[in-house]
Design an enzyme around this catalytic site. Structure first.
Site, mmCIF file in Angstrom:
data_model
loop_
_atom_site.group_PDB
_atom_site.id
_atom_site.type_symbol
_atom_site.label_atom_id
_atom_site.label_comp_id
_atom_site.label_asym_id
_atom_site.label_seq_id
_atom_site.Cartn_x
_atom_site.Cartn_y
_atom_site.Cartn_z
ATOM 1 N N SER A 55 35.626 0.007 -2.192
ATOM 2 C CA SER A 55 35.020 0.869 -3.209
ATOM 3 C C SER A 55 35.531 2.304 -3.137
ATOM 4 C CB SER A 55 33.495 0.866 -3.063
ATOM 5 O OG SER A 55 32.963 -0.415 -3.262
ATOM 6 N N GLY A 255 32.663 -2.442 -5.826
ATOM 7 C CA GLY A 255 34.061 -2.208 -6.168
ATOM 8 C C GLY A 255 34.265 -0.802 -6.713
ATOM 9 N N CYS A 283 25.942 -2.840 -6.344
ATOM 10 C CA CYS A 283 26.782 -1.667 -6.568
ATOM 11 C C CYS A 283 27.523 -1.764 -7.908
ATOM 12 C CB CYS A 283 27.726 -1.475 -5.392
ATOM 13 S SG CYS A 283 28.359 0.218 -5.253
ATOM 14 N N PHE A 284 28.832 -1.996 -7.913
ATOM 15 C CA PHE A 284 29.566 -2.167 -9.162
ATOM 16 C C PHE A 284 28.971 -3.322 -9.965
ATOM 17 C CE2 PHE A 284 33.784 -2.908 -11.418
ATOM 18 C CZ PHE A 284 33.750 -1.712 -12.118
ATOM 19 N N HIS A 379 24.039 -1.116 -0.995
ATOM 20 C CA HIS A 379 24.739 -2.129 -0.194
ATOM 21 C C HIS A 379 23.782 -2.772 0.819
ATOM 22 C CE1 HIS A 379 29.124 -1.080 -1.097
ATOM 23 N NE2 HIS A 379 28.404 -0.259 -1.837
ATOM 24 N N GLU A 381 24.237 -5.373 2.605
ATOM 25 C CA GLU A 381 24.877 -6.097 3.704
ATOM 26 C C GLU A 381 24.850 -5.311 5.010
ATOM 27 O OE1 GLU A 381 27.569 -3.123 2.715
ATOM 28 O OE2 GLU A 381 26.750 -4.575 1.301
#
Length: 435
Positions: A55, A255, A283-284, A379, A381
């Protein structure tokens, strides 16, 4: 014995912003010239994950933490196969690596991968300028690239080169960072307990700049993850999903770039929604869900980047501390009732903003009330970053398995109000409980 980091060469370097502001320092990593949108990250740890996050493609990253490189670099923590930042700005690089896990020094790794950086910069002053003026294009020049004919190059000449570099607005960058070949992450590869067992679900993850840990988080929950290129069609996605009635889903990753330039991805996502396949985006992927539903996106003044951003999950009324990396956001109403998705006369039904950033009320998540689809802007993760949002992967697994057998408790109900004053009160009341 821990290896010593190579000291940065005492080569002059200059960081030049497009408004003409110039910071002098020393070369760090490779020497030469690089350009990009200059942004700052507030994370005090996790610099290796930041550097290898796709990203950050075509961005110069400023670390607000003053001491960078202490823990070196290892071969276990990268989030992709390479460093993606176009440039790196730090104040005080570590003189010596101090971690039993370190296999390389950060400075050597930057140099090896050709990443032009600069150290000895007042990153506090630089960050304040970016907060006040907004992110902008910049260039780092070092070594011979700062000299012409034995004399220092004039700043005006360097600024002109920065102004000639590409803008982030309008940039379609996902094709530049995506995998070119599909690959599969099996549950047993990350969790031996799933050896010999059928996956609980199969997810096709569209790689728009995916981080390594994201499919791992799904696989460790028993999900088979098929990662496919950004250029995939709906036919490609359907071909990768089993047709035997087992739970399935589609995931859009994080991304780089402007979501307004991602026309192919938006149409692909609409095809997913039209087929009623459970969807999760981060996100993206959150921005693309917003655009697929007909909402607009806009560029933030300086974005959210770091691992300490507070977000309210309005479906639980709890506050999460989360990892972020985004410069664009979705423009959707925060009302408790939600709104009808504007695209094509409202064919996707009602949508509610499920997550809100507590620092600036930015939309941090969307949930479709009439479709099995949701997304978050940050995010979950946790690479690097806190684990507060790990439940979102469980929410996705529950949606997929429940949708296939008709038992999904969907959508989750909104428990927290939308006004700024009420949200801030909620955050005070729930932070201690949540953390």
């Amino acid at each position: 014995m821990t290896p010593a980091a190579t000291s940065p060469a005492a080569t002059s370097a200059a960081l030049v912003l497009e408004d003409g502001t110039t910071y002098r320092g020393r070369a760090y990593g490779a020497t030469g010239t690089t350009f990009g949108e200059i942004v700052f990250s507030t994370g005090m740890t996790g610099y290796q994950e930041t550097l290898t996050d796709p990203s950050y493609h075509r961005q110069i990253v400023v670390m607000t933490a003053p001491h960078i490189g202490n823990t070196g670099v290892n071969d276990e923590d990268p989030e992709s196969s390479q460093i993606w930042v176009s440039g790196y700005v730090v104040r005080d690089p570590a003189r010596r690596v101090s971690s039993w896990r370190a296999q390389h020094s950060l400075g050597d790794q930057l140099a090896e991968q050709g990443i032009v950086g600069i150290s000895d910069v007042d990153t506090r002053a630089l960050t304040r300028r970016l907060r006040e003026e907004g992110v902008m294009r910049a260039g780092i020049f070092s070594g011979e690239d700062l000299v012409r004919g034995g004399y220092p190059r004039p700043v005006e000449e360097l600024v002109a080169e920065v102004e000639a570099s590409p803008q982030m607005a309008g940039a379609n960058l996902a094709p530049e960072v995506s995998t070119t070949e599909a690959y599969t992450v099996e549950p047993a590869s990350v969790n031996p307990e799933f050896a010999g067992r059928a996956p609980v679900a199969t997810v096709v993850a569209v790689d728009l700049g995916i981080k390594t840990m994201t499919p791992v988080r799904l696989a460790e929950r028993g999900v088979r993850v098929v990662v496919v290129p950004q250029s995939s069609t709906i036919g490609d996605l359907e071909a990768a999903l089993p047709a035997d009635g087992t739970p399935v889903g589609v995931f859009f990753s994080n991304g780089p770039g402007d979501p307004g330039a991602a026309g192919h991805e938006v149409e692909l996502l609409r095809a997913v929604l039209d087929r009623g396949i459970p969807f999760f985006g981060i996100c993206f992927g959150n921005q693309l869900l917003g655009r697929a539903l007909g909402y607009g996106t806009y560029k933030l003044g300086y974005g959210h980047r770091g691992i300490n951003q507070p977000v309210l999950d309005r479906t639980t009324a709890k506050v999460e501390v989360t990892a972020h990396n985004h410069g664009f956001a979705v423009d959707a109403p925060l009302s408790d009732e939600g709104s009808t998705a504007p695209h094509d006369g409202g064919r996707y039904g009602r949508v509610v903003v499920s997550h809100v950033g507590l620092n600036d009320q930015v939309v941090e998540g969307l949930t479709c009330l009439d479709l099995p689809a949701f997304s978050v802007q940050y995010h979950p993760e946790a690479a690097a970053g806190p684990h507060d949002a790990a439940y979102l992967f469980d929410r996705f697994v529950g949606l997929m398995t429940g949708w296939s057998d008709g038992t999904a408790a969907w959508p989750p109900a909104i428990k927290s109000p939308h006004s700024a004053a009420q949200i801030n009160t909620e955050s005070v009341n729930n932070t201690e409980e949540n953390h």
